[in-house]
Write a protein that holds these residues in place. Sequence first.
Motif, short mmCIF file in Angstrom:
data_model
loop_
_atom_site.label_atom_id
_atom_site.label_comp_id
_atom_site.label_asym_id
_atom_site.label_seq_id
_atom_site.Cartn_x
_atom_site.Cartn_y
_atom_site.Cartn_z
N LYS A 1 4.99 3.94 -5.85
CA LYS A 1 4.74 4.90 -4.75
C LYS A 1 5.02 6.33 -5.18
O LYS A 1 4.47 7.27 -4.61
CB LYS A 1 5.60 4.54 -3.52
N ASP B 1 -5.01 6.16 1.67
CA ASP B 1 -4.18 5.02 1.30
C ASP B 1 -4.68 4.38 0.00
O ASP B 1 -5.87 4.45 -0.33
CB ASP B 1 -4.19 3.98 2.43
N THR C 1 0.83 -1.20 0.00
CA THR C 1 0.00 0.00 0.00
C THR C 1 0.87 1.25 0.00
O THR C 1 2.06 1.20 0.35
CB THR C 1 -0.94 0.05 1.23
N ASN D 1 0.73 3.88 1.97
CA ASN D 1 1.09 4.46 3.28
C ASN D 1 1.80 3.50 4.22
O ASN D 1 1.94 3.80 5.41
CB ASN D 1 -0.17 5.01 3.97
N SER D 2 2.21 2.32 3.72
CA SER D 2 2.85 1.35 4.63
C SER D 2 3.94 0.60 3.91
O SER D 2 3.89 0.41 2.69
CB SER D 2 1.80 0.38 5.17
#
Length: 630
Positions: free
Chosen positions: A447, A461, A411, A413-414
């Motif tokens: 990303k 996200d 993802t 945000n992670s």
Amino acid sequence: MAKHQFQTEANQILQLMIHSLYSNKEIFLRELISNASDALDKLNMLVLTDEKYKGIKFDPRIDIKRDKENKLLTIADTGIGMNEEDLLNNLGTIAKSGTKAFLENLTGDQKVDSHLIGQFGVGFYAAFMVADKVEVITKKAGEEKAYKWVSDGTGEFEVEEATKEGHGTEIILHLKDDETEFLEEHRIESIVKKYSNHIPFPIFMDKEKYIPAKTDDDGKEIEPARTEIENVQINSANALWTISKSELKDEDYISFYETLAHSNEEPLTWMHHKAEGAIEYTTLFYIPSKAPMDIYRVDYQPGIKLYINRVFITDDDKELMPTYLRFLRGVIDSKDLPLNVSREILQSNPVMAKIRNASVKKVLSELAKMMKKEPEKYDTFYKEFGNVLKEGLYNDFANREKILELLKFHTLNSDEMTTIEEFVKNVDEEKKEIYYLTGKSSIDMLKHSPVLEKFKARGIDVLLLNEEVDTIIFPMVTEYKEYKLVPAADAKFEESEEEKKAKEELAKEYESFTKEIKDILGDEVKSVEVATELTESAVAIKADKEDPAYMMAQMMKQMGQGGDVEEPAPILQINPKHELIKKLKESADQNLIEDAAHVLLDQAKLFDGRELDDTADFVVRLNRIMSKAL
């Protein structure tokens, strides 16, 4: 005696066997017994279902004979046997899919290559690990002629007519001088117990039986102690899947798997299930610890054997389980199917459909348990088979939700992968939209995609999908429970009246500039437009999903013909707030603007994971721009 050359791939496999690349030589016996069992399985089915074979007596047995004096080891069976054509096809070539890939992957490093050989499964050719000459005497059931096949493994073999009582096959190994351990009674018995105990046919061998001395009442010896030769069964010969789970140990399951899958690696896990009620059947499914080499080939070898009341029916029907579960190895045994079932009838049989549907649900359920209770083991599974599992989203609509819940996602945000169940906990409950971005590039590249800048600005996200299979499958997955799956490029966020007005003004301000860029790029782009949602990047590209040509290209891609139809030219988006775009708009250097337009389009393509049509042109233009800047 007719001489024949081995097929190139067969000869290469032979050389590997002869030069003992594989350290675990004892598996030669497992492979030959497994082949004998297959031959008995085939005859059993024909005797029960084919009028041509009705008069043939089926007396199943496998015999292991030892001749220490001449260093001969013989494995004989009373199975279907072979005629001349079968000998040429079965012992002169390797039809197994993935053979070429296997040979190409060999490194010359014994440890690495041993692992590959164990994974590949070597079959009959394993005999040459311990023998410097192999003879095969065989007679096909229902035929008059017997044949003898002979080879020392040096590139050719000979076939001639022979004499043999009864149908079946004898494989005579002339053992190498340093392999005589395989003539020892205890050594053979331990190998059979280890690998072939649950072959469903009896294996016999002559064993020495000690008979103690006879004495009278006074203790005086009447008859001296002696040994007798006794022909005894050395395996249990009970089909493992028919035994109650409570009576089986892990080592029983593992040894059966090694024979079933022709593998020297332990399975990752197994599922043994007996269904009773309206339909009675037993399934035993294994998940390998490593993906088979042919897993992504169209001609992959299915891993499920179908039995009806313990009578083998088929092991090459790809319809027994869905293709996205083709990594499974195992057995389905039913009491409710006719023995003479044809492949066509099998595929439309309602009983088989129920068994298949229930089995799929069972496998997916067991995987879900593994994911929650044994996450490390599941990670191993997912690394090997995650992309195969994803295919189920395309062709198993009934189980789509369950399959989605088994997938793991990167993802925005992670740095940790997550599941869709975890991901939706942070989704806006009013919009109920799950955003995703697909692209054939690294996760780090994804990303930094310009498409994600509007999400970063809002702290939203996004699922990142960077496998090739994702780009084909996920456009067809439109929902999960009450949530909609939306491509990141299609996401729309509410704008205030002020924002709308500002956007219109910018579009008007840049109208002549966007027209100029479009004129420069011509047919390379469909249009050029202002994109206020870009915050860091100067440009981005997007597809016009309303374009009929785009829709046609997507349809062809879903049908596996993605390379046949070109997608239409993309829309080029420019960021009016970016310093580079502002400067270009004000520039009077026409040559600079032209070079920059092409370089910016190429830059946007690279960010989108596309290949450049002309890298040389890109470099030349970039160098000219840099020269001017210096």
